[in-house]
Design an enzyme around this catalytic site. Structure first.
Site: not given
Length: 638
Positions: A273-274
């Protein structure tokens, strides 16, 4: 085609086996903190049967308070939350002395990052103890608080493991082994293809027709023929096929495949994920790499078109049309605000990935077209080390001016109720001093010019930092640095043009540029995640983010170029195929994200293994689709 279908069936079956993989094992190295006493542990099969109810990436914590009145307040702070306020978790009642019954409270705690737990007295807010620990997924823990002296001045806090956590990373290992097995099968098949009778039989069945001859560029994909000319001579096509740099398509395809996997969920692992704010994860690498290789392709494709006699006005019209289509597709087709309600101007998100690609392409391609000139050796004798830079000094001045504008706006623009030059996430970050200052000047410019309803509503900082302000990671100010990133890719393309077929020179220049970018990043960040002058930040597209991902991009391009185009040890498969149809794959994976077979109802939505299976299957299907399109000579270009 039969081979492709067989490969698809093998991949689907192997990935489906992920669901049967053991997801629960002994905890992988979760050390006990000081004062902890490990509780009973069972085998993987028994643990699976009695897995406690809860959500993925969480553990159960039972707090036992053996102290007399008053009660306790339990608060926590995530290790990924920089300078954050402690968040209240639970009130733990005091023990009942007459019944010798401790007060208890149970809470679910995060397992993605280390947590710092703090217990305070509910009266006077006296800190009793503080424990830092990395809990394991679906683990069961007890925190026992008791007095060591009669006056309760000295308190002990012991963390006990009642039931061991699962190994949530085991599905990744299993998936890796599956893909390595498929790779081994393909390598063996390639060895068999070196046997003349086998090779002749396969070629007779497949009947290839030199697909490469009909390949054309899309989104500035490099090609030594003029992509505008629709009726080139056969000799021209043959030459283009031989001279095309497959490493660029492989690089683009690799970035795209990781992007698709990340966008589909990445197995719900935090590192896919970011990053919530400062720092880098795998998900933060792919978009700048895609921008980088787009810049590289611009250099080669424009050089090719001009060399084949296209006028600059004709090329400019094509650049404008491509940019317009990308921006239009991003706004109308690929728009995340669809999930809120039917799309209308009231909630239309204006920035976006394709919008940024389109505008970045417009600026960098127009800049290259404006200042491009016939190659000459004027600078080679006087400044041989700078012969791929000095002829384009006006472009560099333009880029430096853009960067000065970014720095001035970021650090000097007054933002209401926020400190000047603020780069933080707002919310509970910076000890809650600036809750509505998410992104500083970058967020303020977007809200001022575009309006809060026309930007991204759920930034990655929302969960960890509990930000409430909308913030768009593809906003206006960050576009400046995406132009800088594409320009670095443009420089890589110019290197391949200046040192054509001089592999050592090309690779040495890539090494020099990667070292230079790395040094700049080290200075800007002070080799620290949080304490640098300009931290690495994907949401802001900070200049240190550009130089860091640019450093990695030069290194990765160097490796792929060496393997694919120099030594020809690797054909670029399977990444080469989506790299040839990047726009179709990107838009397709967004449009069909929620449709079978890319998504289906899960038996256990709280299982990393099932999410990973679904996400890898969907990503693999897009690779296979791009392969079939490649075989049928279907390439969607704009």
């Amino acid at each position: 085609m039969a081979a492709a279908a067989g490969l698809a069936a093998a991949v689907a079956a192997a990935l489906g086996a992920l669901l049967m993989a053991p997801a629960l094992t002994e905890p992988p190295g979760h050390g006990s903190p000081e004062g902890s006493a490990p509780g009973p542990r069972a085998g993987a099969a028994a643990a699976a049967e009695r897995r406690p109810p809860g959500r993925m990436d969480q553990a159960l914590l039972l707090v036992r308070n053996e102290l007399p009145a008053p009660g306790l307040r339990l608060a926590a702070r995530s290790g990924s939350c920089h300078q954050c306020l402690y968040q209240f978790l639970a009130f733990v009642p005091p023990s009942n002395g007459s019944l010798k019954k401790p007060g208890t409270a149970s809470v679910m705690v995060d397992t993605q990052h280390p947590l710092t737990l703090m217990l305070n007295s509910s009266v006077g807010d006296r800190e009793l103890c503080k424990i830092q620990y990395h809990f394991g997924e679906f683990g069961n823990y007890s925190l026992v608080v008791k007095a060591l002296t009669a006056n309760t001045e000295t308190v002990s806090c012991d963390l006990i493991i009642n039931e061991g956590p699962i190994n949530s990373y085991l599905p990744i290992l299993f998936a890796f082994l599956v893909y390595m097995g498929i790779l081994a099968v393909l390598i063996v098949g390639r060895l068999f293809m070196k046997i003349d009778p086998v090779r002749n039989w396969v070629y007779k069945k497949l009947n290839p027709r030199e697909t490469d001859r009909l390949i054309n560029s899309e989104l500035g994909s490099p090609n030594t023929t003029d992509s505008i000319n629709c009726d080139p001579a056969p000799h021209s096509w043959s030459t283009a096929s031989r001279q095309r740099l497959h490493s660029l398509d492989t690089f683009r395809g690799l970035s795209l495949v990781i992007m698709v996997f990340v966008n589909y969920g990445g197995g719900k692992y935090w590192f896919f994920k970011h990053e919530s704010w400062n720092g880098l994860t795998v998900a933060d690498l792919v978009f700048p790499w895609f921008v980088f290789i787009m810049g590289t392709s611009i250099a080669l494709s424009l050089s090719s078109m001009l060399r084949w006699g296209s006028s600059k006005w004709k090329v400019l019209r094509k650049i404008l049309w491509r940019s317009f289509l990308l921006i239009l597709l991003g706004i109308i087709v690929v728009n995340p605000n669809y999930c809120l309600k039917p799309l209308s101007w009231d909630n239309l998100r204006i920035p976006g990935v394709l919008q940024r690609l389109g505008f970045t392409y417009l600026v960098v391609a127009a800049l290259e077209l404006l200042f491009t000139r016939a190659e000459s050796g004027t600078w080679e004798t006087s400044y041989p080390a700078l012969q791929d830079i000095l002829p384009y000094w006006p472009q560099w001045i333009f880029i430096l001016i853009l960067e000065v504008i970014w720095l001035c706006l970021t650090f000097l623009l007054p933002v209401p109720d926020c400190p000047r030059g603020y780069l933080g996430p707002g919310g509970i970050g910076d000890f809650g001093k600036y809750p509505n200052c998410t992104g500083g000047a970058a967020g303020y410019i977007d809200r001022l010019l575009l309006g809060e309803k026309h930007i991204y509503q759920h930034p990655s900082s929302g969960v960890t930092y509990q930000t409430t302000m909308p913030y768009d990671p593809e906003g206006i100010l960050g576009t400046i640095n995406s132009i800088v990133m594409a320009f670095l890719g443009l420089q890589a393309g110019k290197i391949t043009l200046f040192y054509k077929d001089q592999h050592k020179q090309i690779m040495s220049r890539f090494v020099i540029w990667s070292i230079l970018m790395g040094i700049i990043s080290a200075i800007l960040t002070k080799c620290s995640k949080e304490e640098g002058f300009i931290p690495i930040n994907k949401n802001l597209w900070s200049i240190s983010y550009v130089t860091t991902t640019g450093c990695f991009a030069f290194i990765l391009l160097l490796l792929i170029y060496y393997l694919v185009d120099v030594k020809k040890l690797w054909s670029g498969a399977p990444f080469f195929y989506p790299g040839m149809n990047s726009i179709l794959v990107y838009i397709g994976h967004e449009v069909f994200e929620n449709y079978f077979p890319f998504k289906w109802k899960m038996q256990d939505s709280q299982s990393h293994a099932e999410h990973l299976t679904q996400n890898l299957t969907a990503t693999t299907l897009w690779v296979l689709i791009s392969y079939l399109l490649y075989r049928r000579r279907i390439f969607w270009k704009i």
